[in-house]
Design a protein around this motif. Structure first.
Motif, PDB file in Angstrom:
ATOM      1  N   GLN A   1     -19.661   3.667  49.028  1.00 45.87           N
ATOM      2  CA  GLN A   1     -18.652   2.947  49.647  1.00 45.87           C
ATOM      3  C   GLN A   1     -18.463   3.842  51.118  1.00 45.87           C
ATOM      4  O   GLN A   1     -18.427   3.002  52.056  1.00 45.87           O
ATOM      5  CB  GLN A   1     -17.427   3.652  49.128  1.00 45.87           C
ATOM      6  CG  GLN A   1     -16.056   2.497  49.784  1.00 45.87           C
ATOM      7  CD  GLN A   1     -16.478   1.360  49.891  1.00 45.87           C
ATOM      8  OE1 GLN A   1     -16.447   0.423  48.926  1.00 45.87           O
ATOM      9  NE2 GLN A   1     -16.517   0.760  51.120  1.00 45.87           N
ATOM     10  N   LEU A   2     -18.770   4.887  51.270  1.00 45.42           N
ATOM     11  CA  LEU A   2     -18.875   5.359  52.532  1.00 45.42           C
ATOM     12  C   LEU A   2     -19.937   4.810  53.410  1.00 45.42           C
ATOM     13  O   LEU A   2     -19.731   4.484  54.627  1.00 45.42           O
ATOM     14  CB  LEU A   2     -18.802   6.929  52.558  1.00 45.42           C
ATOM     15  CG  LEU A   2     -17.573   7.677  52.224  1.00 45.42           C
ATOM     16  CD1 LEU A   2     -17.885   9.156  51.975  1.00 45.42           C
ATOM     17  CD2 LEU A   2     -16.461   7.521  53.015  1.00 45.42           C
ATOM     18  N   ASP A   3     -21.190   4.760  52.900  1.00 47.87           N
ATOM     19  CA  ASP A   3     -22.045   4.307  53.488  1.00 47.87           C
ATOM     20  C   ASP A   3     -22.049   2.713  53.966  1.00 47.87           C
ATOM     21  O   ASP A   3     -22.366   2.233  55.146  1.00 47.87           O
ATOM     22  CB  ASP A   3     -23.413   4.194  52.842  1.00 47.87           C
ATOM     23  CG  ASP A   3     -23.859   5.803  52.713  1.00 47.87           C
ATOM     24  OD1 ASP A   3     -23.701   6.701  53.294  1.00 47.87           O
ATOM     25  OD2 ASP A   3     -24.817   5.944  51.595  1.00 47.87           O
ATOM     26  N   ALA A   4     -21.516   2.006  53.140  1.00 45.12           N
ATOM     27  CA  ALA A   4     -20.859   0.796  53.369  1.00 45.12           C
ATOM     28  C   ALA A   4     -20.044   0.558  54.368  1.00 45.12           C
ATOM     29  O   ALA A   4     -20.366  -0.335  55.362  1.00 45.12           O
ATOM     30  CB  ALA A   4     -20.592  -0.164  52.056  1.00 45.12           C
TER      31      ALA A   4
ATOM     32  N   ALA B   1     -19.367   2.451  56.894  1.00 45.21           N
ATOM     33  CA  ALA B   1     -20.148   2.778  58.109  1.00 45.21           C
ATOM     34  C   ALA B   1     -20.866   1.834  58.662  1.00 45.21           C
ATOM     35  O   ALA B   1     -20.849   1.431  60.012  1.00 45.21           O
ATOM     36  CB  ALA B   1     -21.068   4.185  57.909  1.00 45.21           C
ATOM     37  N   LEU B   2     -21.765   1.047  57.848  1.00 47.64           N
ATOM     38  CA  LEU B   2     -22.471  -0.272  58.272  1.00 47.64           C
ATOM     39  C   LEU B   2     -21.520  -1.196  58.590  1.00 47.64           C
ATOM     40  O   LEU B   2     -21.581  -1.923  59.597  1.00 47.64           O
ATOM     41  CB  LEU B   2     -23.223  -0.522  57.220  1.00 47.64           C
ATOM     42  CG  LEU B   2     -24.073  -1.827  57.344  1.00 47.64           C
ATOM     43  CD1 LEU B   2     -25.045  -1.808  58.452  1.00 47.64           C
ATOM     44  CD2 LEU B   2     -24.676  -2.409  55.970  1.00 47.64           C
ATOM     45  N   ALA B   3     -20.141  -1.318  57.883  1.00 51.39           N
ATOM     46  CA  ALA B   3     -19.482  -2.250  58.397  1.00 51.39           C
ATOM     47  C   ALA B   3     -18.817  -2.169  59.674  1.00 51.39           C
ATOM     48  O   ALA B   3     -18.810  -2.922  60.553  1.00 51.39           O
ATOM     49  CB  ALA B   3     -18.216  -2.499  57.296  1.00 51.39           C
TER      50      ALA B   3
ATOM     51  N   THR C   1     -11.227   0.652  58.211  1.00 53.29           N
ATOM     52  CA  THR C   1     -10.903   2.047  58.436  1.00 53.29           C
ATOM     53  C   THR C   1     -10.142   2.721  57.369  1.00 53.29           C
ATOM     54  O   THR C   1     -10.272   3.801  56.872  1.00 53.29           O
ATOM     55  CB  THR C   1      -9.952   1.933  59.650  1.00 53.29           C
ATOM     56  OG1 THR C   1     -10.807   1.559  60.923  1.00 53.29           O
ATOM     57  CG2 THR C   1      -9.525   3.396  60.034  1.00 53.29           C
ATOM     58  N   LEU C   2      -9.034   1.859  56.632  1.00 58.37           N
ATOM     59  CA  LEU C   2      -8.618   2.500  55.627  1.00 58.37           C
ATOM     60  C   LEU C   2      -9.258   2.704  54.356  1.00 58.37           C
ATOM     61  O   LEU C   2      -9.054   3.684  53.669  1.00 58.37           O
ATOM     62  CB  LEU C   2      -7.156   1.378  55.258  1.00 58.37           C
ATOM     63  CG  LEU C   2      -6.067   1.453  56.291  1.00 58.37           C
ATOM     64  CD1 LEU C   2      -5.168   0.326  55.885  1.00 58.37           C
ATOM     65  CD2 LEU C   2      -5.351   2.735  56.210  1.00 58.37           C
ATOM     66  N   THR C   3     -10.111   1.542  54.285  1.00 59.21           N
ATOM     67  CA  THR C   3     -11.145   2.108  52.943  1.00 59.21           C
ATOM     68  C   THR C   3     -12.100   3.297  53.262  1.00 59.21           C
ATOM     69  O   THR C   3     -12.289   3.704  52.230  1.00 59.21           O
ATOM     70  CB  THR C   3     -12.126   0.568  52.841  1.00 59.21           C
ATOM     71  OG1 THR C   3     -11.320  -0.664  52.944  1.00 59.21           O
ATOM     72  CG2 THR C   3     -13.097   0.786  51.598  1.00 59.21           C
ATOM     73  N   TYR C   4     -12.471   3.303  54.484  1.00 59.09           N
ATOM     74  CA  TYR C   4     -13.309   4.570  54.879  1.00 59.09           C
ATOM     75  C   TYR C   4     -12.530   5.716  54.423  1.00 59.09           C
ATOM     76  O   TYR C   4     -12.896   6.738  53.794  1.00 59.09           O
ATOM     77  CB  TYR C   4     -14.083   4.550  56.128  1.00 59.09           C
ATOM     78  CG  TYR C   4     -14.681   5.677  56.500  1.00 59.09           C
ATOM     79  CD1 TYR C   4     -16.146   5.631  56.185  1.00 59.09           C
ATOM     80  CD2 TYR C   4     -14.512   6.735  57.048  1.00 59.09           C
ATOM     81  CE1 TYR C   4     -17.010   6.734  56.506  1.00 59.09           C
ATOM     82  CE2 TYR C   4     -15.178   7.922  57.313  1.00 59.09           C
ATOM     83  CZ  TYR C   4     -16.218   7.850  57.161  1.00 59.09           C
ATOM     84  OH  TYR C   4     -17.377   8.827  57.039  1.00 59.09           O
ATOM     85  N   GLN C   5     -11.355   6.026  55.009  1.00 59.44           N
ATOM     86  CA  GLN C   5     -10.505   7.080  54.865  1.00 59.44           C
ATOM     87  C   GLN C   5     -10.157   7.384  53.427  1.00 59.44           C
ATOM     88  O   GLN C   5     -10.048   8.504  52.843  1.00 59.44           O
ATOM     89  CB  GLN C   5      -9.073   6.791  55.860  1.00 59.44           C
ATOM     90  CG  GLN C   5      -9.338   7.092  57.051  1.00 59.44           C
ATOM     91  CD  GLN C   5      -8.120   6.709  58.213  1.00 59.44           C
ATOM     92  OE1 GLN C   5      -7.140   6.043  57.696  1.00 59.44           O
ATOM     93  NE2 GLN C   5      -8.107   6.912  59.348  1.00 59.44           N
TER      94      GLN C   5
END
Length: 133
Positions: A15-18, A20-22, A109-113
């Motif tokens: 998810q973090l990789d996705a 960052a790509l997004a 941003t919220l998803t990454y956090q």
């Protein structure tokens, strides 16, 4: 025993990789908001992750991993960039909606956090278990 290969940790890393790509894709879309003929892109990942985690509404019985409907192993799930060719927002052929991109940026941003926090908490738990305090 692989401490870092658990499905939860692997899914959070993916998810973090996705995310960052997004982030890069959204930034590229925003940078080209006024470019004539530019077609926006998006990242496809959530549905692939759900299938790999077995969250499909209708699980199919398969006897071979090559069969249609067989779940993809979590380690092989990767985000993909999809170009949206079929729409046009402006007279110049561009299909980037800046308001939609800002919403996508906020959601990403919220998803990454959330994923970073969950992964950090999981690794802190492992540290606690190993050290005993």
């Amino acid at each position: 025993m692989d401490l870092f290969g658990s499905p939860i940790i692997v899914a959070l890393q993916k998810q973090l990789d996705a995310s960052a790509l997004a982030q890069r894709v959204i930034a590229h879309n925003v940078a080209n908001v006024n470019t004539p003929g530019f077609k926006k892109s998006s990242v496809s990942f959530t549905e692939e992750l759900r299938r790999a985690l077995g969250e499909d509404a209708l699980p199919l019985v398969t006897s071979d991993p090559r069969h249609f409907g067989a779940p993809v192993p979590l380690a092989r799930v990767e985000p993909t960039v999809v170009k949206e060719e079929g729409t046009t927002m402006g007279y110049n052929g561009n299909n980037v909606d800046i308001d939609q991109e800002m919403v996508n940026l906020a959601v990403n941003t919220l998803t990454y956090q959330a994923a970073a926090r969950a992964l950090g908490d999981r690794l802190s738990l492992l540290t606690y278990v190993i050290r005993g305090r």
